[in-house]
Design an enzyme around this catalytic site. Structure first.
Site, PDB file in Angstrom:
ATOM      1  N   ARG A 174       0.825  -1.221   0.000  1.00  8.36           N
ATOM      2  CA  ARG A 174       0.000   0.000   0.000  1.00  8.36           C
ATOM      3  C   ARG A 174       0.855   1.264   0.000  1.00  8.36           C
ATOM      4  NH1 ARG A 174      -3.544   3.230   3.850  1.00  8.36           N
ATOM      5  NH2 ARG A 174      -5.439   3.654   2.668  1.00  8.36           N
ATOM      6  N   ILE A 220      -7.397   7.688  -1.055  1.00  4.08           N
ATOM      7  CA  ILE A 220      -7.326   6.238  -1.085  1.00  4.08           C
ATOM      8  C   ILE A 220      -8.134   5.825   0.144  1.00  4.08           C
ATOM      9  CG2 ILE A 220      -5.092   6.289   0.128  1.00  4.08           C
ATOM     10  CD1 ILE A 220      -4.395   3.626  -1.166  1.00  4.08           C
ATOM     11  N   SER A 221      -9.077   4.923  -0.032  1.00  9.94           N
ATOM     12  CA  SER A 221      -9.966   4.530   1.060  1.00  9.94           C
ATOM     13  C   SER A 221      -9.200   3.873   2.202  1.00  9.94           C
ATOM     14  CB  SER A 221     -11.026   3.546   0.550  1.00  9.94           C
ATOM     15  OG  SER A 221     -11.836   4.151  -0.420  1.00  9.94           O
ATOM     16  N   ALA A 222      -9.809   3.902   3.384  1.00 14.32           N
ATOM     17  CA  ALA A 222      -9.251   3.204   4.539  1.00 14.32           C
ATOM     18  C   ALA A 222      -9.194   1.709   4.231  1.00 14.32           C
ATOM     19  CB  ALA A 222     -10.106   3.449   5.774  1.00 14.32           C
ATOM     20  N   ILE A 229     -11.846  -0.867   2.125  1.00 12.77           N
ATOM     21  CA  ILE A 229     -11.429  -1.646   0.953  1.00 12.77           C
ATOM     22  C   ILE A 229     -11.699  -3.133   1.205  1.00 12.77           C
ATOM     23  CG2 ILE A 229      -9.452  -2.342  -0.459  1.00 12.77           C
ATOM     24  CD1 ILE A 229      -8.275   0.507   0.185  1.00 12.77           C
TER      25      ILE A 229
END
Length: 169
Positions: free
Chosen positions: A37, A63-65, A69
């Site tokens: 990540r 960017i999503s947590a 995700i």
């Protein structure tokens, strides 16, 4: 040392997501363990790469947590060889996770409306070994008719309701 630190943080994040109940499927867990990540976020915030929080990737996007995700990917019921469309490439991280699960026998296309983010996502995917993921610049609400039909469509972008073209594809 730096790479080892990120590996340890990634392992700890995965363990927390399993413990909290967000991750349970072996293939998704393995993808989270493998995809780095920290390579998908701007360098100045890489210290937060494995925190369970959304992070800014520029252009008013995030960017999503990781927990969010995990929820999305666990719900998607991915299988090796599937053809998947992601709406909202962003940094490319979700597309890499999907690619890890469906493998190179599958096909992953990701559509992004912001040129600079599409390029950022494409470069991140290339740099991390997922250059075979197709990143397309366009309006995700229209889907990507050229490659339809899809086995799965993941909408990671904000939408008030599911666009009709995506349901048809």
């Amino acid at each position: 040392y730096f790479g080892c630190m990120h590996e340890r943080e990634r392992e700890e994040l995965v363990n927390r997501l399993v413990q909290w109940g967000y991750l349970s499927k072996r293939d998704i867990i393995d993808a989270f363990k493998k995809v780095p990540r920290h390579e998908f976020i701007p360098e100045n915030i890489r210290d937060y790469a494995y925190a369970d929080q959304p992070l800014s990737i520029g252009h008013g996007q995030t960017i999503s947590a990781p927990s969010m995700i995990a929820i999305m990917l666990e719900s998607l019921d991915l299988k090796v060889g599937q053809k998947v469309l992601e709406v909202g490439t962003g940094s490319g991280y979700n597309a890499a996770l999907i690619a890890e699960v469906v493998g190179q026998k599958g096909k992953v296309f990701s559509i992004e409306r912001i040129d600079e983010l599409a390029e950022f996502g494409r470069a991140n995917l290339e740099q991390t070994g997922y250059g075979w993921v197709h990143v397309v610049v366009g309006d995700g609400t229209c889907g990507y008719e050229k490659e339809a039909p899809w086995n799965r469509i993941l909408v990671t972008a904000c939408t008030p309701k599911l666009p009709e073209p995506l349901l048809k594809q």
